[in-house]
Design an enzyme around this catalytic site. Structure first.
Site, short mmCIF file in Angstrom:
data_model
loop_
_atom_site.label_atom_id
_atom_site.label_comp_id
_atom_site.label_asym_id
_atom_site.label_seq_id
_atom_site.Cartn_x
_atom_site.Cartn_y
_atom_site.Cartn_z
N GLN A 1 48.60 52.51 37.86
CA GLN A 1 48.58 51.18 38.44
C GLN A 1 48.33 50.11 37.38
O GLN A 1 49.25 49.44 36.93
CB GLN A 1 47.52 51.11 39.55
N ASP A 2 47.08 49.94 36.96
CA ASP A 2 46.81 49.05 35.83
C ASP A 2 45.79 49.72 34.93
O ASP A 2 45.18 50.72 35.30
CB ASP A 2 46.39 47.65 36.27
N PRO A 3 45.59 49.22 33.71
CA PRO A 3 44.70 49.90 32.77
C PRO A 3 43.26 49.95 33.29
O PRO A 3 42.86 49.15 34.14
CB PRO A 3 44.79 49.03 31.50
N LEU B 1 43.17 44.79 38.75
CA LEU B 1 44.35 44.10 39.31
C LEU B 1 44.36 42.60 39.01
O LEU B 1 45.10 41.85 39.64
CB LEU B 1 44.46 44.33 40.83
N VAL C 1 44.75 43.99 31.88
CA VAL C 1 43.80 43.66 32.94
C VAL C 1 42.57 43.01 32.31
O VAL C 1 42.25 43.29 31.15
CB VAL C 1 43.40 44.95 33.72
#
Length: 219
Positions: free
Chosen positions: A65-67, A133, A127
Site C-alpha cells: 500500500q504505502d511505505p 496514507l 509517506v
C-alpha cells in the site's frame, strides 16, 4: 528528483512517466514535503524497487500500500525494512512462509527477494512519518497504475500477488490473460486471518514458476 538514474532498463519507462504533467505536479509536491517535513523512505530510496533487475525480466509483482511510516523503517521495497525490527505484516508473512515451505526467515531486508526479478512495489512510494496514507491521492497511484499497465501490456507470464483490498482493486488493470493473479487478504494482524493465513501463497507462486520452466523464488 526526476533526475534519478537507475542501473536497469526500468530507466526508460520511468523517464516516460517523468515527462507527464501529473508527475511534474507530483514531484513539485513531494520535493516540498521533503524540504519541510519528515518523509519516508529517504529520498534516495523512493525508486529503489526498480533497481534490482531489468523490466523485461519481471517475474513477480508483490503489491503493497504505502511505505512504513515509522522513522527509518521504510527502505523503498514493499514490506521490507533494513531495521532489525519485524513489522507485524512482515512477521505474518514469515509465519506463513514457515507453515507453507518450512522456511525460517529472519532477515527483514527483502532485497535478496527483489534481486530475483521480484518487483516489491507500493501503490504510494512516499509517506509522512507517523501519518499512514498521508501521500495518497497525490499522484502516486497514477504512477504505479501505469507501471502495472506497462508490465501487463508488454510482458506475459507475470505473477501478481495482490494482498488486501487496496491491492486487489488493481486487478482491473491486469487485462492480459497471459498473466497470473493470486489474491489474499492483507497480512496485517487485522485481516491476516481472512484469507492470507494458511493460503500457501509462497508454494503457489513457486509451483506456477515451475510450470512455466522458470526458476523458483528462494524466499
Amino acid at each position: 528528483m526526476n533526475n534519478v538514474k537507475l542501473k536497469t532498463s526500468w530507466q526508460k519507462i520511468l523517464e516516460n512517466e517523468f515527462k507527464k504533467p501529473y508527475f511534474i505536479d507530483l514531484m513539485s509536491f513531494i520535493n516540498n514535503e521533503y524540504r519541510t517535513k519528515k518523509v519516508c523512505p529517504s529520498k534516495d530510496d523512493i525508486f529503489r524497487c526498480f533497481n534490482f533487475f531489468d523490466f523485461e525480466n519481471t517475474t513477480l509483482v508483490i503489491l503493497g500500500q504505502d511505505p512504513y511510516h515509522v522513522p527509518q523503517m521504510a527502505d523503498g521495497l514493499s514490506f521490507s525494512t533494513r531495521l532489525n525490527i519485524k513489522p507485524k505484516s512482515l512477521m505474518n508473512m514469515f509465519n506463513e512462509l514457515k507453515t507453507d515451505l518450512n522456511i525460517t526467515r529472519t532477515n527483514c531486508d527483502l532485497s535478496d527477494i527483489a534481486s530475483q526479478n521480484v518487483l516489491l512495489l507500493n501503490t504510494c512510494l512516499t509517506v509522512l512519518e507517523n501519518k499512514p496514507l498521508s501521500h495518497a491521492n497525490k499522484g502516486w497511484e497514477i504512477f504505479t497504475d501505469n507501471i502495472i499497465k506497462e508490465i501487463d501490456c508488454n510482458l506475459k507470464n507475470v505473477i501478481f500477488l495482490l494482498m488486501g483490498n487496496n491491492a486487489i482493486s488493481k486487478e482491473a488493470l491486469i487485462v492480459n490473460n497471459k498473466q497470473f493473479i493470486i489474491k489474499t487478504s492483507h497480512p496485517s494482524p487485522f485481516s491476516c486471518h481472512i484469507s492470507f493465513k494458511n493460503s500457501k501463497v509462497f508454494s503457489k507462486i513457486n509451483n506456477l514458476l515451475l510450470s512455466m520452466n522458470k526458476s523458483i523464488i528462494f524466499w
